[in-house]
Design an enzyme around this catalytic site. Structure first.
Site, short mmCIF file in Angstrom:
data_model
loop_
_atom_site.label_atom_id
_atom_site.label_comp_id
_atom_site.label_asym_id
_atom_site.label_seq_id
_atom_site.Cartn_x
_atom_site.Cartn_y
_atom_site.Cartn_z
N PRO A 25 44.64 42.22 33.52
CA PRO A 25 45.51 41.33 34.33
C PRO A 25 45.59 41.84 35.77
O PRO A 25 45.87 43.01 36.01
CB PRO A 25 46.88 41.45 33.66
CG PRO A 25 46.63 42.07 32.33
CD PRO A 25 45.37 42.87 32.45
N GLU A 26 45.30 40.98 36.71
CA GLU A 26 45.44 41.33 38.12
C GLU A 26 46.67 40.62 38.68
O GLU A 26 47.38 39.93 37.96
CB GLU A 26 44.16 40.94 38.87
CG GLU A 26 42.97 41.81 38.43
CD GLU A 26 42.03 42.13 39.58
OE1 GLU A 26 42.50 42.24 40.74
OE2 GLU A 26 40.83 42.28 39.32
#
Ligand SMILES: [Zn+2]
Length: 273
Positions: free
Chosen positions: A2-3
């Site tokens: 997840p960014e």
């Protein structure tokens, strides 16, 4: 992994179900995440009202009157709000059970995520204290990047991945923004002009905003459902496209090992600094 856009999408997805709700109890099935889930959280969080759900870099902050839960999704974590009677899966390690019968459930197969607690200002917590400006806030600009990069010989891609310079930019978005700005990932940060940084700051913001907008289509997935929510694909122009033709000029995209993480670029389009 997840960014920032996925974390912001998660924040938007869970916020409506948490703000104003009280935590009844905290269920920890496996405390061994990236750091052990602290006993202070188990002692202090039950009975508290969740006042706000905010984000700093890739950390989610659930603020109460007596302290703040600091959540990180790590490599493989996801959060969703479900009926607490719904059976938990084997990777559902932590849940905050709300007094209304819902619970916030952290699923994290690889256990690089984190659920921490602080009773101080979370911005002074050791994980957050040294973070640079948020890329979507006005303190982040080409002028700022230009100023902090003078004399720096690190490759610009690595410079962008340093959370002390700018918060929450991961490898995908660093590569995509450098392509959009026409800057080679290996270029020394100190050799990029003010005009180059103006383009880069604009490209970073546009790339993140586009991804957050794409995430908007997944917001309803955060309540119930069995699918992993909040993961979405934006069309990537260079990241992961080594050997494929550049979408602008047809030159094959190149891959370059840089500090253990791959950099992707078009040698024809990315010549500016
Ligand atoms: Zn090209």
């Amino acid at each position: 992994m997840p960014e920032l856009p996925e974390v912001e999408t998660t924040r938007r997805g869970i916020e409506p179900f948490l703000v104003g709700q009280h935590v009844g109890r905290v269920l920890v099935r496996n405390p061994r995440l990236r750091w052990r889930v602290p006993s202070s959280l188990l002692k202090q969080l039950p009975g508290q009202r969740i006042n706000t759900v905010s984000r700093r870099a890739k950390y989610l902050l659930l603020a109460t009157d007596v302290g703040t839960v600091i959540l990180h999704l790590g490599m493989s974590g996801s959060l969703r709000v479900v009926d607490s009677r719904e059976p938990a899966g084997k990777f559902d390690h932590v849940e905050l059970v709300l007094t209304n019968g819902d619970c916030l459930r952290l699923r994290d197969p690889r256990r690089f995520g984190a659920v921490l607690w602080t009773d101080a200002d979370p911005n002074t917590h050791k994980l957050l204290a040294d973070l640079g400006p948020e890329p979507l806030e006005s303190t982040f600009s080409g002028a700022y990047l230009h100023q902090v990069s003078r004399g720096r010989t690190r490759a610009i891609r690595d410079f962008l991945l340093d959370g002390r310079i700018v918060a929450g930019i991961g490898n995908i978005y660093a590569n995509e923004a450098l392509f959009a700005a026409g800057i080679r990932p290996t270029r020394a940060a100190g050799r990029i002009s003010r005009a180059g940084y103006d383009r880069l700051a604009t490209a970073i913001r546009a790339t993140l905003k586009r991804a957050i907008k794409a995430g908007g289509t997944t917001l309803r997935d955060f309540r119930g459902g069995d699918d992993k929510p909040g993961y979405f694909q934006i069309s990537l122009k260079v990241y992961g496209r080594d050997g494929q033709p550049c979408l602008t000029c047809q030159t094959p995209i190149r891959i370059h090992r840089l500090g253990g993480r791959s950099a992707f670029f078009c040698a024809s389009c990315q010549t500016l600094g």
